[in-house]
Design an enzyme around this catalytic site. Structure first.
Site, PDB file in Angstrom:
ATOM      1  N   PRO A   2       0.829  -1.201   0.000  1.00  0.00           N
ATOM      2  CA  PRO A   2       0.000   0.000   0.000  1.00  0.00           C
ATOM      3  C   PRO A   2       0.868   1.258   0.000  1.00  0.00           C
ATOM      4  O   PRO A   2       1.893   1.319   0.677  1.00  0.00           O
ATOM      5  CB  PRO A   2      -0.796  -0.136   1.303  1.00  0.00           C
ATOM      6  N   GLU A   3       0.443   2.244  -0.768  1.00  0.00           N
ATOM      7  CA  GLU A   3       1.223   3.466  -0.893  1.00  0.00           C
ATOM      8  C   GLU A   3       0.635   4.576  -0.045  1.00  0.00           C
ATOM      9  O   GLU A   3      -0.337   4.371   0.683  1.00  0.00           O
ATOM     10  CB  GLU A   3       1.329   3.838  -2.366  1.00  0.00           C
ATOM     11  N   LYS A  51       4.057   5.949   4.666  1.00  0.00           N
ATOM     12  CA  LYS A  51       3.418   4.642   4.752  1.00  0.00           C
ATOM     13  C   LYS A  51       3.260   4.168   6.199  1.00  0.00           C
ATOM     14  O   LYS A  51       2.951   3.001   6.445  1.00  0.00           O
ATOM     15  CB  LYS A  51       4.219   3.623   3.944  1.00  0.00           C
ATOM     16  N   ASN A 163       5.489   1.650  -5.863  1.00  0.00           N
ATOM     17  CA  ASN A 163       5.698   1.185  -7.227  1.00  0.00           C
ATOM     18  C   ASN A 163       4.657   1.720  -8.205  1.00  0.00           C
ATOM     19  O   ASN A 163       4.952   2.006  -9.367  1.00  0.00           O
ATOM     20  CB  ASN A 163       5.692  -0.341  -7.252  1.00  0.00           C
ATOM     21  N   ARG A 243       8.258  -5.369  -8.433  1.00  0.00           N
ATOM     22  CA  ARG A 243       9.123  -4.224  -8.633  1.00  0.00           C
ATOM     23  C   ARG A 243       9.135  -3.700 -10.054  1.00  0.00           C
ATOM     24  O   ARG A 243       9.892  -2.790 -10.359  1.00  0.00           O
ATOM     25  CB  ARG A 243      10.559  -4.593  -8.231  1.00  0.00           C
TER      26      ARG A 243
END
Length: 258
Positions: A2-3, A51, A163, A243
């Site tokens: 989660p960003e 985060k 990401n 990634r």
């Protein structure tokens, strides 16, 4: 993982459920805090930084990080959980709500005065009230040869980008993710774009991804096929799903190919 926007929204949900209320139950399912009982403590505030999540009582700060698989869910008292009970690592309940942290990557309890130690190493929070674009710019510029696609993931430069949004930021700026920081034509503009994208995602969800997750589909600007590539020294062993960075090879040409 989660960003920043997802963590910001999680904090908002926990704030609604817990803030200003007295805990009727706490259940820390991690060995270090197994005997800690916060019943009777009032939740003074709930906040996020990048985060990181913080649930604060008068003297303590419960610090959690979702890492790759963590999540917080809020239930009514007695409502059946929607995730397996064995994955719960923390339960905080009030008279009218039960907040459950599942598969949390980090759970720790700090004195309120020591909370800053959890985030002192981080860059400015893109979604924080004290967002500092100038500081973010200085931190990005400290390693001018680093590819911008890697620099954006570094939480010590700006806190909150993961990401998904590194792909979106580079696409919005028409920058190939392998471009060295020093070669980015408008680095202040890129920092402003990062702030704009995260802010929009947090305040007007859901965010419509322009490139992330769209490999083999046409670019919405030029029609070329979106690609996903690994970036960095560990790219050979990394899993693409974790990634991989997404970009348009035409809108974002390889550095030096313009």
């Amino acid at each position: 993982m989660p960003e920043g926007d997802a963590v910001y929204l999680t904090a908002a949900r926990l704030r609604t459920a817990l803030e200003g209320k007295t805990l009727t139950r706490s259940d820390f399912r991690v060995p270090r805090y197994a005997t800690l009982d916060l019943r009777g403590r009032r939740v003074e505030s709930v906040g996020s930084y990048g985060k990181h999540l913080f649930v604060r009582t008068e003297a303590l700060s419960i610090h959690t990080h979702l890492k790759m698989e963590g999540s917080w869910r809020v239930y009514r008292p007695g409502q059946r959980w929607t995730k397996p009970g064995f994955t719960a690592r923390l339960v905080l309940a009030t008279a009218d709500a039960e907040a459950v942290g599942f598969s949390l990557g980090l759970v720790e309890v700090l004195s309120l005065t020591d909370e800053h130690t959890a985030v002192d190493h981080l860059g400015p929070d893109l979604l924080g009230p004290n967002w500092d674009a100038a500081q973010a710019l200085r931190r990005l510029g400290a390693d001018p040869r680093r590819p911008i696609g890697l620099a954006l993931l570094d939480q010590t430069t700006m806190a909150g980008v993961g990401n998904i949004y590194r792909s979106e930021i580079c696409f919005a700026e028409r920058i190939h993710p392998g471009t060295p920081v020093a070669a980015v034509p408008d680095l202040p503009g890129l920092v402003d774009t990062a702030h704009r994208i995260l802010t929009r995602a947090a305040h007007h969800p859901p965010w419509p991804a322009a490139v992330y997750g769209r490999q083999h589909r046409p670019c919405r600007r030029c029609g070329s096929m979106i690609v996903v590539r690994m970036l960095g020294p560990d790219s050979a062993s990394a899993r693409t799903s974790e990634r991989g960075i997404y970009f348009c090879p035409r809108c974002q040409p390889t550095p030096g190919a313009r």
